[in-house]
Design an enzyme around this catalytic site. Structure first.
Site, PDB file in Angstrom:
ATOM      1  N   VAL A   1       0.804  -1.345  -0.314  1.00  0.00           N
ATOM      2  CA  VAL A   1       0.412  -0.188   0.452  1.00  0.00           C
ATOM      3  C   VAL A   1       1.250   0.791  -0.324  1.00  0.00           C
ATOM      4  CG1 VAL A   1      -1.738   1.302   1.462  1.00  0.00           C
ATOM      5  CG2 VAL A   1      -1.706  -1.400   1.277  1.00  0.00           C
ATOM      6  N   TYR A   2       1.691   1.477   0.614  1.00  0.00           N
ATOM      7  CA  TYR A   2       2.962   2.035   0.772  1.00  0.00           C
ATOM      8  C   TYR A   2       3.221   2.638  -0.876  1.00  0.00           C
ATOM      9  CZ  TYR A   2       7.165   4.442   2.321  1.00  0.00           C
ATOM     10  OH  TYR A   2       8.282   5.579   1.655  1.00  0.00           O
ATOM     11  N   LEU A   3       4.121   1.166  -1.425  1.00  0.00           N
ATOM     12  CA  LEU A   3       4.407   1.916  -2.438  1.00  0.00           C
ATOM     13  C   LEU A   3       3.644   2.402  -3.196  1.00  0.00           C
ATOM     14  CD1 LEU A   3       6.764  -1.454  -2.594  1.00  0.00           C
ATOM     15  CD2 LEU A   3       7.145   0.684  -2.274  1.00  0.00           C
TER      16      LEU A   3
END
Length: 218
Positions: free
Chosen positions: A128-130
């Site tokens: 999700v962060y990427l």
């Protein structure tokens, strides 16, 4: 120069603030909590209390007016859940870029992440962060009113900086001390010829100033 840094209490931001103020720049760091202000003042920076998760574009633009450069170094942090990856790593980065456009601050630097990609697959928090970082980067790159440079460091360490890096469009995986990330950012602020570049950064054998001049000439 006057430089405004989002995420002013972050580990890279505090290092950057010390570097910039030591060379005579005027630096303001946007922070969420007033109690973080003493650490910024110790680094020579002016603390500006503003929550980028709830602020309006105009509120952020007001803090940016008169600046020569803006640096987005905010992050939800490794202990945060997927929801804050969207509200900080994506939405706050978009907000900060939009505010810079409104305030007329052209020079815009983003601390992103190696592997950032809005189309990245996977359901883990890091996936999700990427995606969040990739989507934010895409938004920044679409802003014709910004002279943007996106820096994508590899795995961050707290080892002492060496002043030697590898800075290229694609470096491959690797690690880099936070000290050296801050040193590269300070050099990039002063190198507008790097506008329009997305750069990966890991430890290497090239002095920072040489590495930045090299990519600026490409």
């Amino acid at each position: 120069m006057r430089i405004v840094i989002a995420g002013g209490h972050g580990q890279i931001a505090l290092r950057l603030e010390r570097l910039l103020t030591a060379r005579g720049d005027e630096v303001a760091g946007i922070i969420r909590r007033a109690e973080q202000g003493d650490d910024l003042r110790a680094a020579g920076a002016e603390p500006v209390v503003l929550d980028l998760e709830s602020a309006s574009v105009e509120e952020v633009a007001e803090r940016l007016r008169g600046a020569d450069a803006a640096v987005f170094a905010a992050g939800a942090g490794p202990g945060s859940g997927a929801a804050r990856k969207d509200t900080v790593d994506k939405a706050a980065a978009v907000l900060f870029a939009d505010a810079a456009v409104r305030a007329g601050v052209r020079r815009h630097l983003v601390v992103s992440s190696m592997g950032a990609d809005a189309r990245h697959r996977g359901d883990d928090v890091f996936d999700v962060y990427l995606r969040a970082k990739g989507a934010a980067d895409d938004h920044v790159r679409a802003q014709e009113a910004l002279d943007w440079t996106i820096l994508r460091p590899g795995s961050l360490t707290d080892e002492p900086g060496t002043g030697q890096v590898r800075l290229e469009a694609h470096t491959g995986r690797g690690s880099v001390p936070r000290d050296d990330v801050a040193t590269v950012l300070a050099e990039l602020v002063d190198t507008p010829a790097t506008a329009g570049l997305t750069l990966e950064l890991i430890g290497g054998s090239t002095p920072v100033s040489v590495a930045v001049k090299s990519v600026a000439g490409n």
